[in-house]
Each structure stands twice: as C-alpha cells, then as structure tokens.
Design a protein around this motif. Structure first.
Motif, PDB file in Angstrom:
ATOM      1  N   SER A  16     -17.125 -26.036 -55.872  1.00 18.19           N
ATOM      2  CA  SER A  16     -17.860 -26.869 -54.918  1.00 18.19           C
ATOM      3  C   SER A  16     -17.113 -26.964 -53.589  1.00 18.19           C
ATOM      4  CB  SER A  16     -18.079 -28.271 -55.504  1.00 18.19           C
ATOM      5  OG  SER A  16     -18.894 -28.215 -56.649  1.00 18.19           O
ATOM      6  N   LEU A  17     -15.834 -27.227 -53.659  1.00 16.60           N
ATOM      7  CA  LEU A  17     -15.055 -27.347 -52.424  1.00 16.60           C
ATOM      8  C   LEU A  17     -14.981 -26.008 -51.693  1.00 16.60           C
ATOM      9  CD1 LEU A  17     -12.168 -29.692 -53.608  1.00 16.60           C
ATOM     10  CD2 LEU A  17     -14.171 -30.279 -52.219  1.00 16.60           C
ATOM     11  N   THR A  18     -14.912 -24.921 -52.423  1.00 12.74           N
ATOM     12  CA  THR A  18     -14.913 -23.596 -51.793  1.00 12.74           C
ATOM     13  C   THR A  18     -16.239 -23.347 -51.087  1.00 12.74           C
ATOM     14  OG1 THR A  18     -13.403 -22.728 -53.473  1.00 12.74           O
ATOM     15  CG2 THR A  18     -14.677 -21.127 -52.211  1.00 12.74           C
ATOM     16  N   ALA A  19     -17.354 -23.713 -51.753  1.00 13.90           N
ATOM     17  CA  ALA A  19     -18.672 -23.535 -51.138  1.00 13.90           C
ATOM     18  C   ALA A  19     -18.804 -24.396 -49.890  1.00 13.90           C
ATOM     19  CB  ALA A  19     -19.766 -23.878 -52.144  1.00 13.90           C
ATOM     20  N   ILE A  20     -18.340 -25.643 -49.950  1.00 17.28           N
ATOM     21  CA  ILE A  20     -18.409 -26.535 -48.786  1.00 17.28           C
ATOM     22  C   ILE A  20     -17.588 -25.961 -47.639  1.00 17.28           C
ATOM     23  CG2 ILE A  20     -17.750 -28.816 -47.925  1.00 17.28           C
ATOM     24  CD1 ILE A  20     -18.373 -29.868 -50.769  1.00 17.28           C
ATOM     25  N   ALA A  21     -16.402 -25.470 -47.962  1.00 14.59           N
ATOM     26  CA  ALA A  21     -15.532 -24.903 -46.921  1.00 14.59           C
ATOM     27  C   ALA A  21     -16.186 -23.711 -46.229  1.00 14.59           C
ATOM     28  CB  ALA A  21     -14.195 -24.498 -47.528  1.00 14.59           C
ATOM     29  N   SER A  22     -16.989 -22.949 -46.977  1.00  8.96           N
ATOM     30  CA  SER A  22     -17.618 -21.755 -46.395  1.00  8.96           C
ATOM     31  C   SER A  22     -18.652 -22.106 -45.332  1.00  8.96           C
ATOM     32  CB  SER A  22     -18.266 -20.916 -47.495  1.00  8.96           C
ATOM     33  OG  SER A  22     -19.397 -21.579 -48.021  1.00  8.96           O
ATOM     34  N   PHE A  23     -19.168 -23.367 -45.332  1.00  7.10           N
ATOM     35  CA  PHE A  23     -20.177 -23.780 -44.355  1.00  7.10           C
ATOM     36  C   PHE A  23     -19.579 -24.559 -43.180  1.00  7.10           C
ATOM     37  CE2 PHE A  23     -22.842 -23.346 -48.210  1.00  7.10           C
ATOM     38  CZ  PHE A  23     -23.809 -22.496 -47.708  1.00  7.10           C
ATOM     39  N   VAL A  24     -18.296 -24.834 -43.236  1.00  9.81           N
ATOM     40  CA  VAL A  24     -17.696 -25.683 -42.200  1.00  9.81           C
ATOM     41  C   VAL A  24     -17.907 -25.099 -40.812  1.00  9.81           C
ATOM     42  CG1 VAL A  24     -15.512 -26.549 -41.279  1.00  9.81           C
ATOM     43  CG2 VAL A  24     -16.032 -26.780 -43.723  1.00  9.81           C
ATOM     44  N   ARG A  25     -17.732 -23.808 -40.651  1.00 10.09           N
ATOM     45  CA  ARG A  25     -17.888 -23.186 -39.338  1.00 10.09           C
ATOM     46  C   ARG A  25     -19.311 -22.708 -39.082  1.00 10.09           C
ATOM     47  NH1 ARG A  25     -12.483 -19.465 -38.204  1.00 10.09           N
ATOM     48  NH2 ARG A  25     -10.958 -21.192 -38.263  1.00 10.09           N
ATOM     49  N   THR A  26     -19.935 -22.131 -40.110  1.00  9.89           N
ATOM     50  CA  THR A  26     -21.253 -21.535 -39.887  1.00  9.89           C
ATOM     51  C   THR A  26     -22.378 -22.567 -39.862  1.00  9.89           C
ATOM     52  OG1 THR A  26     -21.515 -21.157 -42.260  1.00  9.89           O
ATOM     53  CG2 THR A  26     -20.533 -19.376 -40.963  1.00  9.89           C
ATOM     54  N   ALA A  73     -22.449 -28.501 -44.401  1.00  7.61           N
ATOM     55  CA  ALA A  73     -21.143 -28.790 -44.997  1.00  7.61           C
ATOM     56  C   ALA A  73     -20.947 -30.296 -45.154  1.00  7.61           C
ATOM     57  CB  ALA A  73     -20.024 -28.189 -44.151  1.00  7.61           C
ATOM     58  N   ARG A  74     -21.348 -31.068 -44.134  1.00  7.41           N
ATOM     59  CA  ARG A  74     -21.222 -32.524 -44.199  1.00  7.41           C
ATOM     60  C   ARG A  74     -22.123 -33.095 -45.295  1.00  7.41           C
ATOM     61  NH1 ARG A  74     -22.681 -33.443 -39.520  1.00  7.41           N
ATOM     62  NH2 ARG A  74     -24.859 -33.998 -39.950  1.00  7.41           N
ATOM     63  N   ASP A  75     -23.375 -32.594 -45.372  1.00  9.27           N
ATOM     64  CA  ASP A  75     -24.293 -33.088 -46.401  1.00  9.27           C
ATOM     65  C   ASP A  75     -23.778 -32.765 -47.808  1.00  9.27           C
ATOM     66  OD1 ASP A  75     -25.952 -34.023 -44.429  1.00  9.27           O
ATOM     67  OD2 ASP A  75     -27.306 -32.283 -44.472  1.00  9.27           O
ATOM     68  N   LEU A  76     -23.250 -31.557 -47.972  1.00  7.26           N
ATOM     69  CA  LEU A  76     -22.720 -31.173 -49.278  1.00  7.26           C
ATOM     70  C   LEU A  76     -21.497 -32.013 -49.649  1.00  7.26           C
ATOM     71  CD1 LEU A  76     -23.028 -27.280 -49.108  1.00  7.26           C
ATOM     72  CD2 LEU A  76     -24.369 -28.828 -50.545  1.00  7.26           C
ATOM     73  N   LEU A  77     -20.675 -32.330 -48.641  1.00 10.72           N
ATOM     74  CA  LEU A  77     -19.502 -33.146 -48.909  1.00 10.72           C
ATOM     75  C   LEU A  77     -19.915 -34.548 -49.366  1.00 10.72           C
ATOM     76  CD1 LEU A  77     -16.444 -32.940 -48.876  1.00 10.72           C
ATOM     77  CD2 LEU A  77     -16.467 -33.802 -46.515  1.00 10.72           C
ATOM     78  N   LEU A  78     -20.987 -35.085 -48.762  1.00  9.74           N
ATOM     79  CA  LEU A  78     -21.492 -36.389 -49.185  1.00  9.74           C
ATOM     80  C   LEU A  78     -22.067 -36.317 -50.601  1.00  9.74           C
ATOM     81  CD1 LEU A  78     -23.220 -37.574 -45.878  1.00  9.74           C
ATOM     82  CD2 LEU A  78     -21.069 -38.423 -46.878  1.00  9.74           C
ATOM     83  N   GLU A  79     -22.769 -35.218 -50.881  1.00  9.70           N
ATOM     84  CA  GLU A  79     -23.298 -35.040 -52.244  1.00  9.70           C
ATOM     85  C   GLU A  79     -22.145 -34.975 -53.249  1.00  9.70           C
ATOM     86  OE1 GLU A  79     -26.240 -35.252 -53.161  1.00  9.70           O
ATOM     87  OE2 GLU A  79     -27.610 -34.649 -51.568  1.00  9.70           O
ATOM     88  N   PHE A  80     -21.099 -34.270 -52.879  1.00  7.71           N
ATOM     89  CA  PHE A  80     -19.948 -34.150 -53.762  1.00  7.71           C
ATOM     90  C   PHE A  80     -19.290 -35.512 -53.992  1.00  7.71           C
ATOM     91  CE2 PHE A  80     -15.382 -33.431 -54.478  1.00  7.71           C
ATOM     92  CZ  PHE A  80     -15.442 -32.610 -55.603  1.00  7.71           C
ATOM     93  N   ALA A  81     -19.175 -36.303 -52.936  1.00 10.24           N
ATOM     94  CA  ALA A  81     -18.583 -37.640 -53.061  1.00 10.24           C
ATOM     95  C   ALA A  81     -19.426 -38.525 -53.975  1.00 10.24           C
ATOM     96  CB  ALA A  81     -18.439 -38.275 -51.681  1.00 10.24           C
ATOM     97  N   LEU A 124     -24.989 -28.723 -55.114  1.00 12.61           N
ATOM     98  CA  LEU A 124     -23.681 -28.093 -54.929  1.00 12.61           C
ATOM     99  C   LEU A 124     -23.650 -26.699 -55.547  1.00 12.61           C
ATOM    100  CD1 LEU A 124     -21.594 -31.269 -55.729  1.00 12.61           C
ATOM    101  CD2 LEU A 124     -21.662 -30.126 -53.504  1.00 12.61           C
ATOM    102  N   GLU A 125     -24.284 -26.518 -56.702  1.00 11.77           N
ATOM    103  CA  GLU A 125     -24.301 -25.194 -57.319  1.00 11.77           C
ATOM    104  C   GLU A 125     -25.170 -24.219 -56.533  1.00 11.77           C
ATOM    105  OE1 GLU A 125     -21.954 -24.625 -59.044  1.00 11.77           O
ATOM    106  OE2 GLU A 125     -22.268 -24.943 -61.187  1.00 11.77           O
ATOM    107  N   GLN A 126     -26.272 -24.718 -55.962  1.00 18.79           N
ATOM    108  CA  GLN A 126     -27.118 -23.834 -55.161  1.00 18.79           C
ATOM    109  C   GLN A 126     -26.418 -23.395 -53.887  1.00 18.79           C
ATOM    110  OE1 GLN A 126     -30.738 -26.305 -55.111  1.00 18.79           O
ATOM    111  NE2 GLN A 126     -31.819 -24.612 -56.116  1.00 18.79           N
ATOM    112  N   ALA A 127     -25.515 -24.226 -53.394  1.00 24.65           N
ATOM    113  CA  ALA A 127     -24.717 -23.808 -52.238  1.00 24.65           C
ATOM    114  C   ALA A 127     -23.834 -22.624 -52.598  1.00 24.65           C
ATOM    115  CB  ALA A 127     -23.849 -24.976 -51.754  1.00 24.65           C
ATOM    116  N   ARG A 128     -23.428 -22.552 -53.856  1.00 27.16           N
ATOM    117  CA  ARG A 128     -22.582 -21.438 -54.297  1.00 27.16           C
ATOM    118  C   ARG A 128     -23.401 -20.217 -54.668  1.00 27.16           C
ATOM    119  NH1 ARG A 128     -19.574 -20.098 -59.372  1.00 27.16           N
ATOM    120  NH2 ARG A 128     -20.646 -21.805 -60.435  1.00 27.16           N
ATOM    121  N   PHE A 129     -24.502 -20.411 -55.405  1.00 24.10           N
ATOM    122  CA  PHE A 129     -25.284 -19.284 -55.899  1.00 24.10           C
ATOM    123  C   PHE A 129     -26.344 -18.816 -54.910  1.00 24.10           C
ATOM    124  CE2 PHE A 129     -23.760 -21.015 -59.968  1.00 24.10           C
ATOM    125  CZ  PHE A 129     -23.309 -19.861 -60.571  1.00 24.10           C
TER     126      PHE A 129
END
Length: 391
Positions: free
Chosen positions: A207-217, A222-230, A258-263
């Motif tokens: 999850s954290l790897t997937a979130i990190a991949s959206f930080v720049r792009t 990335a912010r929404d996923l981080l809130l979902e993760f929290a 979070l899984e859809q962000a990865r897959f």
C-alpha cells in the motif's frame, strides 16, 4: 452450563466417600483411621484419573484413566467408551468380552441412563472368567451424552451401581472441565491470530509503495489513498469484539481502494449489498480477511483481469455474505488445513471460521467452494439476531 470448581470438588468427595463407605472400619489406635487412609487413597487415585482425562475423552487418555478407575471401583474390569465404541478396557475378560461391549455401551448412550447387563449378554466359554454381570452408565457433558463408563464383575449390587454412577459423575465433570479448557484455548488462539491478521505487513508495504508511486504523478490521488490507508489502519486497530456489517464493508472498501491502486485495471470489484442487512452485528474483521485472502491467493497470481464479487443478502434468520473470485483457486485439502488453523498462508480463513464457530456455534462455520483453476467462493452466514452479540 459448566461445573464450578466447588461442585467438581464436591463430586470428588461424594464418590470417594461412597467408595470407602462399604469398607468402613475404625482404627482403635493412632491418629488416622482406616477410613481416612482409604479416603486419601481414593482421592489420590481419582486425581490420577482426572489428570489422564485432561485432554478430554481420547483413546490415550481413556487407556491411562481406566486403571485408576478400576482401582476405585474394585471390579475385575472396567471399560471406557465414546459414542463410537470402546476406547479402553482394563482388567479381566478383554479377550472374551470387549468385542461385545459396544452393544452394551449403545444402550446406555441411547437411553441416557444406567443399564444393567445380565449373564445372557455376557456369554463366555472360559469357566474361570470372573465377568458374569455388569453395568454401563453414561458420561454427560453439558447435558449431552459423550461416552460411557462400564463396570464388570461376578455380580452387580446396589452399592456398585451407586459407586459407578458417582465415579461416572466425577469423570463427566473432568470431561466438562477439559471442554472448557479447550474452548478457552481456541478462543485465545483465535484472538491471537486475529491480532496478527488485522494488518498484513505485506499489505502495508504494498500500500505504501503504491501511494508513493502517485506522489509525483497524481498528488491528489496519493493524498486520498493515504487517508484511506489511515482510516483502514484505524479501524483495524480499534478495540471491540463486534461491529456492524456496514462498518465492516466500509473497511473492505478502503482495503480494495488501496489494492486497486496497486493492481490497476487488473482488479475489478462487484458489490451487491442488500440495505436491510447493513445493521446486522457480526464479529469484528469477519469479512475483510476473506476479501484479502481472495485478492492475495486467488487473484494476485492470475494473469489478466480478475473479478472479485461481494454480495450480502437477507436470507431469513441470517444475513448471507458471499466473497467470490475467479482467480487461480486452491486445493480443497489445503483450504481444509487452513480452516483447521494449520495453513499460515490462509490464516484469515481459519481465523474467521474459528471465531464464527466460537460466537454462534459449529453450524455457522465458513463454507468454502474451490478447486485449482476454478476460483473460490466463501459463504458466511451471520444470524441477524443473537442475544450475546452487540455491535
């Protein structure tokens, strides 16, 4: 429902006294009477039998307990049995009578009462065999007959009947104590597995790897996923034994985001939830581990598009929840081991199954349909109204 310790001790003293009352002889000298000595020996022998039955009515335990039980009753032979037949025979006549003993035990099991066995039921070609009569009394745990204790000898007296029933009562109390111990052990193991299964380290890393991949792009995503993760971790680490299906499904939705962000497009989710079952209370983290198991073990290894469907419907007195995937499937024997708590990779299944059985009874364990290459389907039935379950 369960025998308090005081009652167990009382039962022990009651049958110990019954066992020595037939031989009461008061010593004229000394501080300890023959009765005291006999009582002590009986109590010590009973304690030995109790220890042997600490794991319940098993073949090994029965074999060890039969000898001290024979010593207490003073009969030529005793037999311990479960619902399937004789577990252990101690004493004379085994070669001639053990084979026919199951028929005697069944009569006591079927009636739930002590059964006397006459000479016609104990035909023996050995003229020196001391077994010419007997009795069988049921062993009862939580108002259920779970086995039998049989005593065999030359004759059956009212005193022997009373003594055997007292001993059977004590044995029953020990079996009930053993059952309580097993229930507590299962509960403790289920709680421990629940804590370990709440957040998979593998899932956190991905999850954290997937979130990190959206930080720049895509910083907004990335912010929404981080809130979902929290929110996901907050729910997963909260206290409480029960929750509502609505709250559980919200957490499942966070997990799937979070899984859809990865897959990406490889993971397709279908939801069909009946609104009337959303308030139903159920064990905390009962659905999310099933969904995680479907993604990790069913869909992650599949090439191309994978579909995960979650349905919840009103099925009369229960809410039926189904988690289904069209992934790689699994060997049913592997799944059975997981349900037995022996499959580390599918610990979520075993954990949920154990907790459902603990809360609602064995009739509410998981139903799993799967085969290699055929996907998996897990069915969960949750009673809509259970007196002891509150979200």
């Amino acid at each position: 429902m369960h025998w308090p310790t005081a009652l167990v001790v009382a039962a022990l003293f009651a049958f110990a006294w019954a066992a020595v009352a037939l031989h009461r002889r008061q010593s004229a000298t000394g501080f300890v009477s023959d009765v005291d000595r006999a009582t002590y020996r009986t109590l010590r022998t009973a304690a030995d039998a109790a220890g042997d039955l600490g794991e319940g009515l098993t073949a090994d335990g029965a074999a060890r307990a039969a000898r001290p039980l024979q010593a207490i009753l003073g009969t030529p032979a005793v037999a311990l049995g479960d619902l399937s037949g004789v577990l252990a025979w101690e004493g004379a006549g085994e070669a001639h009578h053990r084979r026919t003993a199951p028929a005697h035990l069944r009569r006591a099991i079927e009636t739930g009462r002590t059964v006397l066995i006459g000479a016609d039921d104990l035909v023996c070609a050995d003229p020196d065999c001391p077994i010419r009569s007997g009795l069988v009394t049921p062993l009862v745990v939580d108002e259920r007959v779970v086995g039998t204790l049989a005593a065999y000898g030359p004759q059956t007296s009212p005193g022997l009947v009373r003594a055997t029933e007292q001993v059977a009562g004590y044995v029953s109390s020990q079996l009930e104590v053993a059952e309580v111990g097993r229930e507590r052990t299962r509960a403790m193991a289920a709680e421990l597995r629940a804590l370990r299964a709440q957040i998979s380290p593998h899932f956190i890393y991905n999850s954290l790897t997937a979130i990190a991949s959206f930080v720049r792009t895509d910083p907004d995503r990335a912010r929404d996923l981080l809130l979902e993760f929290a929110d996901f971790t907050r729910y997963s680490l909260r206290g409480g034994e029960f929750t509502t299906l609505a709250d559980e499904l919200r957490n499942v939705q966070r997990y799937l985001e979070l899984e859809q962000a990865r897959f990406g497009d490889r993971l397709q989710v279908e939801l069909l939830i009946a609104p009337e079952v959303l308030p139903v209370a159920l064990p905390y983290l009962a659905v999310q581990p099933l969904v995680e198991n479907a993604v990790r073990h069913g869909l992650a290894a599949k090439e191309g598009l994978g579909v995960l469907s979650i349905t919840a419907r009103d099925a009369g007195s229960v809410a039926e929840i189904v988690v289904e995937d069209d992934g790689v499937g699994a060997d049913p024997q592997v799944i059975q081991r997981a349900l037995d708590g022996q499959g580390a990779d599918s610990i979520g299944l075993g954990n949920v199954d154990a907790r459902m059985r603990e809360v609602y009874g064995d009739a509410y364990g998981l139903v799993v349909e799967t085969a290699p290459g055929e996907g998996s389907k897990v069915i969960l039935h949750v009673p809509k109204f259970a007196e002891h379950v509150r979200a």
